[in-house]
Design a protein around this motif. Structure first.
Motif, PDB file in Angstrom:
ATOM      1  N   ILE A   1     -17.068 -39.441   6.214  1.00  0.00           N
ATOM      2  CA  ILE A   1     -16.414 -40.006   7.395  1.00  0.00           C
ATOM      3  C   ILE A   1     -16.510 -41.525   7.353  1.00  0.00           C
ATOM      4  O   ILE A   1     -15.557 -42.226   7.633  1.00  0.00           O
ATOM      5  CB  ILE A   1     -17.042 -39.445   8.679  1.00  0.00           C
ATOM      6  CG1 ILE A   1     -16.781 -37.940   8.750  1.00  0.00           C
ATOM      7  CG2 ILE A   1     -16.490 -40.139   9.912  1.00  0.00           C
ATOM      8  CD1 ILE A   1     -17.665 -37.180   9.690  1.00  0.00           C
ATOM      9  N   ASN A   2     -17.694 -42.015   6.982  1.00  0.00           N
ATOM     10  CA  ASN A   2     -17.875 -43.457   6.831  1.00  0.00           C
ATOM     11  C   ASN A   2     -18.249 -43.761   5.380  1.00  0.00           C
ATOM     12  O   ASN A   2     -18.820 -42.921   4.700  1.00  0.00           O
ATOM     13  CB  ASN A   2     -18.989 -43.948   7.763  1.00  0.00           C
ATOM     14  CG  ASN A   2     -18.565 -43.884   9.212  1.00  0.00           C
ATOM     15  OD1 ASN A   2     -17.399 -44.100   9.525  1.00  0.00           O
ATOM     16  ND2 ASN A   2     -19.489 -43.550  10.088  1.00  0.00           N
TER      17      ASN A   2
ATOM     18  N   SER B   1     -13.316 -38.560   1.737  1.00  0.00           N
ATOM     19  CA  SER B   1     -12.633 -37.994   2.903  1.00  0.00           C
ATOM     20  C   SER B   1     -13.374 -36.745   3.342  1.00  0.00           C
ATOM     21  O   SER B   1     -14.110 -36.127   2.576  1.00  0.00           O
ATOM     22  CB  SER B   1     -11.181 -37.644   2.571  1.00  0.00           C
ATOM     23  OG  SER B   1     -11.147 -36.494   1.756  1.00  0.00           O
ATOM     24  N   VAL B   2     -13.162 -36.398   4.606  1.00  0.00           N
ATOM     25  CA  VAL B   2     -13.807 -35.209   5.155  1.00  0.00           C
ATOM     26  C   VAL B   2     -13.305 -33.975   4.411  1.00  0.00           C
ATOM     27  O   VAL B   2     -14.052 -33.022   4.193  1.00  0.00           O
ATOM     28  CB  VAL B   2     -13.507 -35.098   6.665  1.00  0.00           C
ATOM     29  CG1 VAL B   2     -14.226 -33.903   7.268  1.00  0.00           C
ATOM     30  CG2 VAL B   2     -13.907 -36.366   7.373  1.00  0.00           C
ATOM     31  N   ALA B   3     -12.036 -34.013   3.997  1.00  0.00           N
ATOM     32  CA  ALA B   3     -11.460 -32.858   3.304  1.00  0.00           C
ATOM     33  C   ALA B   3     -12.194 -32.585   1.988  1.00  0.00           C
ATOM     34  O   ALA B   3     -12.473 -31.437   1.645  1.00  0.00           O
ATOM     35  CB  ALA B   3      -9.969 -33.100   3.054  1.00  0.00           C
TER      36      ALA B   3
ATOM     37  N   TYR C   1     -19.714 -31.249   8.735  1.00  0.00           N
ATOM     38  CA  TYR C   1     -20.448 -31.971   9.774  1.00  0.00           C
ATOM     39  C   TYR C   1     -19.879 -31.609  11.144  1.00  0.00           C
ATOM     40  O   TYR C   1     -18.676 -31.727  11.369  1.00  0.00           O
ATOM     41  CB  TYR C   1     -20.312 -33.479   9.519  1.00  0.00           C
ATOM     42  CG  TYR C   1     -20.881 -34.351  10.617  1.00  0.00           C
ATOM     43  CD1 TYR C   1     -22.247 -34.529  10.740  1.00  0.00           C
ATOM     44  CD2 TYR C   1     -20.044 -35.011  11.513  1.00  0.00           C
ATOM     45  CE1 TYR C   1     -22.764 -35.331  11.740  1.00  0.00           C
ATOM     46  CE2 TYR C   1     -20.556 -35.814  12.509  1.00  0.00           C
ATOM     47  CZ  TYR C   1     -21.917 -35.971  12.621  1.00  0.00           C
ATOM     48  OH  TYR C   1     -22.435 -36.768  13.620  1.00  0.00           O
TER      49      TYR C   1
ATOM     50  N   LEU D   1      -8.055 -25.642  12.859  1.00  0.00           N
ATOM     51  CA  LEU D   1      -7.645 -26.994  12.460  1.00  0.00           C
ATOM     52  C   LEU D   1      -8.429 -27.499  11.249  1.00  0.00           C
ATOM     53  O   LEU D   1      -7.872 -28.098  10.336  1.00  0.00           O
ATOM     54  CB  LEU D   1      -7.828 -27.956  13.638  1.00  0.00           C
ATOM     55  CG  LEU D   1      -7.195 -29.332  13.474  1.00  0.00           C
ATOM     56  CD1 LEU D   1      -5.686 -29.207  13.339  1.00  0.00           C
ATOM     57  CD2 LEU D   1      -7.524 -30.231  14.654  1.00  0.00           C
ATOM     58  N   PHE D   2      -9.740 -27.232  11.243  1.00  0.00           N
ATOM     59  CA  PHE D   2     -10.591 -27.777  10.190  1.00  0.00           C
ATOM     60  C   PHE D   2     -10.323 -27.111   8.838  1.00  0.00           C
ATOM     61  O   PHE D   2     -10.440 -27.747   7.798  1.00  0.00           O
ATOM     62  CB  PHE D   2     -12.063 -27.592  10.597  1.00  0.00           C
ATOM     63  CG  PHE D   2     -13.038 -28.249   9.685  1.00  0.00           C
ATOM     64  CD1 PHE D   2     -13.018 -29.619   9.514  1.00  0.00           C
ATOM     65  CD2 PHE D   2     -13.980 -27.511   9.009  1.00  0.00           C
ATOM     66  CE1 PHE D   2     -13.917 -30.240   8.673  1.00  0.00           C
ATOM     67  CE2 PHE D   2     -14.880 -28.122   8.167  1.00  0.00           C
ATOM     68  CZ  PHE D   2     -14.857 -29.489   7.995  1.00  0.00           C
TER      69      PHE D   2
ATOM     70  N   ARG E   1     -15.484 -31.003   2.792  1.00  0.00           N
ATOM     71  CA  ARG E   1     -15.256 -29.622   3.209  1.00  0.00           C
ATOM     72  C   ARG E   1     -15.032 -28.732   1.988  1.00  0.00           C
ATOM     73  O   ARG E   1     -15.603 -27.647   1.888  1.00  0.00           O
ATOM     74  CB  ARG E   1     -14.028 -29.564   4.124  1.00  0.00           C
ATOM     75  CG  ARG E   1     -13.628 -28.151   4.523  1.00  0.00           C
ATOM     76  CD  ARG E   1     -12.210 -28.098   5.052  1.00  0.00           C
ATOM     77  NE  ARG E   1     -11.268 -28.496   4.001  1.00  0.00           N
ATOM     78  CZ  ARG E   1     -10.024 -28.872   4.223  1.00  0.00           C
ATOM     79  NH1 ARG E   1      -9.555 -28.928   5.448  1.00  0.00           N
ATOM     80  NH2 ARG E   1      -9.232 -29.211   3.224  1.00  0.00           N
TER      81      ARG E   1
ATOM     82  N   LYS F   1     -14.570 -36.124  19.616  1.00  0.00           N
ATOM     83  CA  LYS F   1     -14.307 -36.005  18.193  1.00  0.00           C
ATOM     84  C   LYS F   1     -14.255 -34.560  17.713  1.00  0.00           C
ATOM     85  O   LYS F   1     -13.922 -34.307  16.561  1.00  0.00           O
ATOM     86  CB  LYS F   1     -15.397 -36.738  17.403  1.00  0.00           C
ATOM     87  CG  LYS F   1     -15.364 -38.233  17.611  1.00  0.00           C
ATOM     88  CD  LYS F   1     -16.600 -38.897  17.039  1.00  0.00           C
ATOM     89  CE  LYS F   1     -16.549 -40.406  17.270  1.00  0.00           C
ATOM     90  NZ  LYS F   1     -17.852 -41.016  17.047  1.00  0.00           N
TER      91      LYS F   1
ATOM     92  N   GLU G   1     -22.691 -38.884   8.662  1.00  0.00           N
ATOM     93  CA  GLU G   1     -21.274 -39.235   8.630  1.00  0.00           C
ATOM     94  C   GLU G   1     -20.935 -39.883   7.297  1.00  0.00           C
ATOM     95  O   GLU G   1     -19.833 -39.710   6.780  1.00  0.00           O
ATOM     96  CB  GLU G   1     -20.919 -40.149   9.807  1.00  0.00           C
ATOM     97  CG  GLU G   1     -21.028 -39.401  11.118  1.00  0.00           C
ATOM     98  CD  GLU G   1     -20.401 -40.109  12.300  1.00  0.00           C
ATOM     99  OE1 GLU G   1     -20.152 -39.440  13.292  1.00  0.00           O
ATOM    100  OE2 GLU G   1     -20.171 -41.333  12.222  1.00  0.00           O
TER     101      GLU G   1
ATOM    102  N   LEU H   1      -7.406 -25.443   7.989  1.00  0.00           N
ATOM    103  CA  LEU H   1      -6.002 -25.024   8.054  1.00  0.00           C
ATOM    104  C   LEU H   1      -5.383 -24.663   6.702  1.00  0.00           C
ATOM    105  O   LEU H   1      -4.603 -23.711   6.623  1.00  0.00           O
ATOM    106  CB  LEU H   1      -5.167 -26.089   8.777  1.00  0.00           C
ATOM    107  CG  LEU H   1      -3.878 -25.609   9.439  1.00  0.00           C
ATOM    108  CD1 LEU H   1      -4.147 -24.445  10.387  1.00  0.00           C
ATOM    109  CD2 LEU H   1      -3.206 -26.729  10.203  1.00  0.00           C
ATOM    110  N   PRO H   2      -5.713 -25.375   5.606  1.00  0.00           N
ATOM    111  CA  PRO H   2      -5.113 -24.991   4.316  1.00  0.00           C
ATOM    112  C   PRO H   2      -5.337 -23.512   3.988  1.00  0.00           C
ATOM    113  O   PRO H   2      -4.502 -22.887   3.333  1.00  0.00           O
ATOM    114  CB  PRO H   2      -5.839 -25.895   3.316  1.00  0.00           C
ATOM    115  CG  PRO H   2      -6.219 -27.090   4.113  1.00  0.00           C
ATOM    116  CD  PRO H   2      -6.522 -26.588   5.498  1.00  0.00           C
TER     117      PRO H   2
END
Lengths: 333, 508
Positions: free
Chosen positions: B309-310, B328-330, B339, B361-362, B333, B347, B304, B364-365
């Motif tokens: 995430i953290n 950030s997760v973005a 992850y 959703l993950f 990605r 989650k 994470e 989406l862009p």
């Protein structure tokens, strides 16, 4: 989607009508029939036009509130925000009269000022909620008090009145019509269509729904949760500013009693429209119908002596409770 | 079976107890007995049925078949913790204390001492103070629970149990969250209770502790009773062997040879984050790297932190040779590292939404065309994902919450694969899903890796880690305890690292 609040409650369910979306529309239709039966003048062009114009303020604010509520937030400050924006706008325009005169430019600058204030106030609500990690209810309860007291302070406890000459220039924004429809109704329509597109057709709208459904899932799905939530409050602020811009020319004044209880009417319109209060599911179309329903109740009571006009709030309250009760009914199914 | 006192009657005895949830059997004909003044350890791998057994013994679950005897008499234990009245108290892993109330209020919660219709605070305070003194705990009865350390909170739970005249105390991993010195204090209390004749059943993964504190130990594996032995008769290695000892079936796909010269995809250097203390490792392109260890050993926390995430406290992460620190997760990605959470429902997926919005959703862009979402390409992606990952739904309009766990997991895998990542971290890939789907998921993992994607499999199920991974890293207490490769990958080795019996330094 999954919420079918009315399907078991009305006999219409058997006719294959999707009461999810049709529920608020049917309620509005019933209200209109009642209104017509009580007084045929209800459907006169003048009354319908008046009804739509009156709905525009709450409707525009409620569209902003739909975004906030769909993403799991709440904004209680909108009524006070409208009042303080109206106040500052009037002060600005009055001040501008002395420098640039009482022309269209003054009105446009006043409107710009309103929009900047709305966005700023929305940003403050959003940033305190996300970056400050304070519950939205508490943040906006706080700003509600702050905004309300600021307008009282600016008006020195009395009323702020718009300069008489500007009033003449600004007046058409509320009172004039375009293609047979009053200007406020046009603004309402444009905001409604933009809101619908934003919520239902863009990634941003999808993100709002996702955050309201489950914030952890949204975070793990690469959504910038804080940013999206802040944007919803900014949209709310912008909507309040637009509503204020068309509201000010109506009376040409602002006081501490401007916009009182608008926040509750806006939230009520959103909930009656089928948006889920805890977030995750929002309907702009429903919100518009909700705003129309609330205004229509008041309008009908004006038309009849059967129920006192003072009971307007009672009728609105009953409608809200019934709407939520129907939503709960669906949760049990 | 070794009996401590041949003549004594066990306080609590389970006789051929089985338990099924729906159609899924969890416990098969378990025997367990516990005597007054005995400390009885319950050991087994994750998912062996320890927690279920404890809940059956405490009345939270009623057994599907079999009998429970209390003081030698057949009983049907009352549900919902009412067995406390019979003197059988279960202390959950997540402590059940009202955080904002004081120690005294917590101890007497629900059975307050009253005098003339009002609370007799003085009497309650005196009693709690006496317990605290007796147990040697240096806190006051009026302290607020939220101000206490975890060890102290656990003591409050124990005092609560004693004050209810508990004769059998059942504890789920009481030492998992304690530091070494806290554990020592805890064991002193256990000895104290034991001398007062309280019977104690506890679960622990730390075999060293089991050896030093308990009298007898019962081993469970896959819901089966493997044996009950006197601790004196067992070495630590023997315990580990009893916990494991299982044949691997052909559940797993044949493993691709790993290219030892493949470029390094992920390099982590001396990483510190919440729950992670100085972790370094590298992963090559196309490699399946297993991460094993006990629950709470820092595996999820590590990844994470890597995936934004953290926050990372210190240390470095390099993705494809480029130093990166994702906030950030973005960002992660977009750099190709994703992850997949182990918490599918909390989650991973929006349960009240349909498959299409969940799938896209993950990433989406990727589906945005001229400001709006392109529904057609979303639909195409869903059709592709359903075919590729064999997702079975009655129709694509159902809410994801109504899909089976296995199909949810496949959808979640499809969701993160939708952004074409180059490094995929899958946390507990098969938690709570049936064997058939497990096998499919293992094949998906192998297929993804054979396309050149680097896959990390974090899992508490040892056969799984062993079956799918080229190499296994074992974590313990936030650090890497050891690494096993090739033929050395077996459960026994991993258990020895995970429980602290073997240290990396000893291996080198």
């Amino acid at each position: 989607m999954s919420d079918k609040p009315a399907s078991k409650k009305f006999s219409l369910a058997g006719m294959g009508v999707d009461l999810t979306t049709a529920g608020p529309a049917i309620a509005l239709l019933i209200l209109c029939v009642i209104g017509y039966l009580l007084n045929p003048a209800f459907i006169s062009e003048g009354n319908i036009s008046n009804l739509l114009t009156r709905s525009a303020f709450i409707g525009i604010i409620a569209i902003g509130a739909t975004f906030v509520i769909t993403s799991g937030g709440i904004d209680l400050s909108v009524g006070s925000m409208a009042a303080v924006i109206a106040g500052v706008m009037i002060i600005t325009m009055n001040a501008l009269v002395e420098t640039i005169g009482s022309g269209v430019a003054t009105v446009i600058l006043g409107c710009l000022c309103a929009i900047i204030l709305g966005i700023g106030a929305g940003y403050i609500n959003g940033a305190l909620t996300t970056k400050g990690k304070i519950e939205a209810f508490i943040v906006t309860l706080g700003t509600m008090g702050i905004f309300r007291s600021l307008v009282t302070y600016f008006a020195d406890g009395g009323t702020l009145s718009l300069n008489f000459e500007i009033r003449g220039v600004y007046r058409p924004v509320y009172y004039d019509s375009f293609l047979g429809l009053p200007i406020p109704v046009w603004v309402f329509a444009v905001v409604a269509i933009s809101g619908w597109l934003l919520l239902n057709r863009t990634a941003f709208g999808r993100y709002c729904t996702a955050i309201g459904s489950n914030e952890s899932v949204a975070k793990y799905s690469a959504i910038k949760v804080d940013r999206v939530k802040t944007y919803t409050y900014i949209i709310q602020g912008l909507c309040v500013a637009l509503a204020t811009i068309i509201y000010v020319p109506r009376l040409g004044s602002a006081s501490s009693s401007t916009g009182v209880l608008w926040e509750l009417e806006a939230i009520a319109a959103v909930i009656i429209g089928g948006t889920v209060l805890k977030g995750g599911y929002g309907r702009i179309g429903g919100t518009i119908l909700g705003a129309l329903i609330l205004t229509t109740i008041g309008n009908i009571l004006n038309f009849t002596d059967m129920i006192s006009n003072y009971l307007n709030g009672t009728m609105q309250g009953l409608i809200i409770i019934i709407a939520v009760w129907l939503q709960r009914g669906s949760a049990k199914n | 079976m070794v009996e401590i006192e041949a003549v004594a009657v066990p306080v609590l005895r389970a006789d051929c107890v089985s338990k099924s949830f729906g159609k899924v059997p969890v416990l098969f004909s378990i025997n367990l007995d516990i005597y007054a003044g005995e400390v009885h350890a319950l050991i087994g791998e994750n998912g062996a049925g320890k927690t279920t057994l404890m809940k059956v013994l405490a009345g939270f679950h009623s057994p599907t078949s079999g009998q429970i005897y209390l003081d030698g008499e057949k009983v049907a234990l009352p549900p919902n913790g009412e067995t406390e009245k019979l003197g059988v108290v279960l202390i959950h892993q997540e402590l059940n204390l009202a955080e904002q109330m004081s120690v005294e209020e917590n101890v007497f919660l629900g059975r307050e001492i009253m005098k003339g219709g009002v609370l007799d605070r003085a009497a309650m305070n005196a009693k709690v103070s006496e317990y605290l003194r007796e147990i040697g705990l240096n806190i006051s009865a009026s302290d607020r629970v939220s101000d206490l350390s975890i060890a102290q909170k656990q003591m409050v739970e124990i005092i609560k149990a004693i004050s209810r005249n508990a004769r059998v105390l059942i504890m789920d991993e009481p030492t998992a969250v304690l530091t070494e010195s806290e554990t020592e204090l805890f064991f002193q209390q256990v000895e104290h209770l034991k001398s007062k004749g309280v019977a104690i059943i506890f679960v622990s993964h730390k075999l060293g502790e089991v050896k030093s504190i308990s009298d007898r130990v019962t081993v469970l594996r896959d819901g089966q009773w493997i044996g009950t032995h006197s601790v004196a008769d067992l070495t630590l290695d023997a315990m580990a062997r009893m916990m494991v000892g299982r044949e691997l079936s052909d559940l797993f796909p044949p493993m691709n040879e790993i290219d030892v010269d493949a470029p390094v995809a992920l390099e982590v250097n001396n990483l510190f984050a919440a729950g992670v203390e100085g972790v370094s490792f590298i992963q090559r392109q196309g490699e399946i790297l297993g991460f094993s260890g006990l629950i709470g050993s820092g595996r999820s926390a590590l990844f994470e932190a890597i995936c934004g995430i953290n926050p990372i406290y210190s240390g470095s992460v390099a993705v494809h040779g480029q130093a990166r620190q994702f906030t950030s997760v973005a960002q992660a990605r977009d750099a190709g590292i994703v992850y997949l959470t182990k918490d599918r429902k909390g989650k991973g997926l929006l349960l009240n939404q349909q498959m299409r919005p969940n799938l896209t959703l993950f990433s989406l862009p990727k589906f945005v065309k001229r400001f709006g979402i392109d529904r057609e390409s979303e639909e195409n992606a869903l059709t592709r994902a359903i075919r590729r990952f064999d997702i079975r739904a009655l129709d694509s309009g159902v809410n994801v919450g109504d899909l089976s766990g296995g199909n949810q997991q496949k959808l979640l895998l499809a969701k993160i694969m939708e952004c074409d990542p180059s490094i995929v971290i899958i946390d507990e890939p098969t938690r709570g899903i049936d064997v058939g789907t497990k096998q499919q998921i293992y094949h998906f993992i192998a297929a993804i890796a054979s396309e050149g994607v680097s896959v990390v499999v974090v899992s508490s199920e040892m056969p799984e880690v062993i079956g799918v991974s080229h190499r296994v890293i074992v974590m313990r207490e936030g650090k890497i305890a050891g690494e096993v490769t090739g033929d050395a990958i077996n459960e026994y080795e991993i258990v020895r690292y995970a429980t602290g019996l073997k240290k990396e330094s000893a291996n080198v």
